[in-house]
Design an enzyme around this catalytic site. Sequence first.
Site, PDB file in Angstrom:
ATOM      1  CB  CYS A  50      -1.211  -0.649   1.263  1.00  0.00           C
ATOM      2  SG  CYS A  50      -1.738   2.102   1.491  1.00  0.00           S
ATOM      3  CB  CYS A  53       1.198   1.286   4.663  1.00  0.00           C
ATOM      4  SG  CYS A  53      -0.940   0.705   4.922  1.00  0.00           S
ATOM      5  CG  HIS A 114      -4.140  -1.194   5.170  1.00  0.00           C
ATOM      6  ND1 HIS A 114      -3.881  -0.632   4.002  1.00  0.00           N
ATOM      7  CD2 HIS A 114      -4.429  -2.382   4.044  1.00  0.00           C
ATOM      8  CE1 HIS A 114      -3.605  -0.802   2.842  1.00  0.00           C
ATOM      9  NE2 HIS A 114      -5.061  -1.998   2.801  1.00  0.00           N
ATOM     10  CG  ASN A 152     -14.109   9.990  -3.602  1.00  0.00           C
ATOM     11  OD1 ASN A 152     -14.915  10.498  -3.377  1.00  0.00           O
ATOM     12  ND2 ASN A 152     -12.953  10.577  -4.192  1.00  0.00           N
ATOM     13  CB  SER A 160      -6.966   3.753  -6.773  1.00  0.00           C
ATOM     14  OG  SER A 160      -7.025   4.877  -6.105  1.00  0.00           O
ATOM     15  CG  HIS A 163      -4.431   3.346   4.119  1.00  0.00           C
ATOM     16  ND1 HIS A 163      -2.921   2.801   4.600  1.00  0.00           N
ATOM     17  CD2 HIS A 163      -4.565   4.497   5.169  1.00  0.00           C
ATOM     18  CE1 HIS A 163      -2.623   3.294   5.661  1.00  0.00           C
ATOM     19  NE2 HIS A 163      -3.392   4.165   5.923  1.00  0.00           N
ATOM     20  CG  HIS A 165      -7.559   8.037   0.859  1.00  0.00           C
ATOM     21  ND1 HIS A 165      -7.438   6.703   0.824  1.00  0.00           N
ATOM     22  CD2 HIS A 165      -7.162   8.448  -0.658  1.00  0.00           C
ATOM     23  CE1 HIS A 165      -7.380   6.344  -0.676  1.00  0.00           C
ATOM     24  NE2 HIS A 165      -7.432   7.561  -0.822  1.00  0.00           N
ATOM     25  CD  GLN A 167      -7.903  12.275  -3.758  1.00  0.00           C
ATOM     26  OE1 GLN A 167      -7.650  13.226  -4.852  1.00  0.00           O
ATOM     27  NE2 GLN A 167      -9.050  11.744  -4.478  1.00  0.00           N
TER      28      GLN A 167
END
Length: 345
Positions: A50, A53, A114, A152, A160, A163, A165, A167
């Site tokens: 990943c 990570c 993760h 998202n 995609s 993990h 996250h 933006q």
Amino acid sequence: MTSDFEFTHRRKNILNGEWVLVSPHRNNRPWLGATEAATENTLASHDASCPLCPGNLRANGEGNPQYEFTHVFTNDFGALAPQQTDVGSIQSDALFQAEPATGTARVICFSPDHSKTLPELSVNEIREVVDTWKNQFDELAEHYSCIHIFENKGEIMGCSQPHPHGQIWAHNHRSTEIQAEDERQLEYFQTHGRSLLADYIDRELSEEQRIIVDNEHWLAVVPYWAKWPFETLLLCKDDVKTFSQLNAEQRHSLAEALKILTIKYDNVFNTSFPYSMGWHNAPLDMQNNEHWRLHAHFYPPLLRSATVKKHMVGYEMLAESQRDLTAETAAKILREASNVHYKAS
């Protein structure tokens, strides 16, 4: 008090001016359409492959630090860049209009773990995310006037990486949604002398039909005009225009609200509930922003189960949005979902 609305009707989104067709009787129709594959996989707390990570290499060859809470870096595949190389080639006329677009795009890792999504983090861990949102907003506000913080979640939302996250994209042009919301809020303020969303909060609190989470500083509702089946609107109850204005108490209260709201999402279908969510702050290029109120939108696509997704096609693409589930029914389902995550119960 609003009636049950169990008949076909239209509702207007007062924030952007769009209408949505509500057809409650369609929710009882047999379903023979497409389903999504269930993606409830057990993930390890660290994945050596990943790029998000701690300690791992990203696509550009840079290594992530051994971060303990959140980690922010410039997106290796960002949609915006600080400089535009071919500005001279842009031409614009009455039929073909274009303009340069510059900015920056960053990735915010919510946790080093993760395997955990936002509702599985503790309130204090979510508070770290909220504080990171504020710190990033403050930093980017020195250079950009339109700042979008968003997440998202889930493969069916185009995410995609599993993990946890989000933006943050920042630029100086007014994005379409921000421009529409600014115009609507300003028009309301000029007509009524009050903030549109302040009045909307008061109305939702008085009717009590669409409320999901209500604490000292935040209110989460299924908006009256929701177009996605379990769409929610998270509103600051205080007179706050942007993330920069949030104090420590408001940020902690927000972490608590996010924890409950996202747990309820997951508990509706006992699955990691996908969505796109994002914050709408007042643009920073205006002289007077008194008509604004900080808020976030959650747009989840699931309709009937963990595998049945609402598709915006046909009439929705060519005419206007349409929903089968009333906002009041969706709110009741979310409100009655447990505050304890299904994995922990």
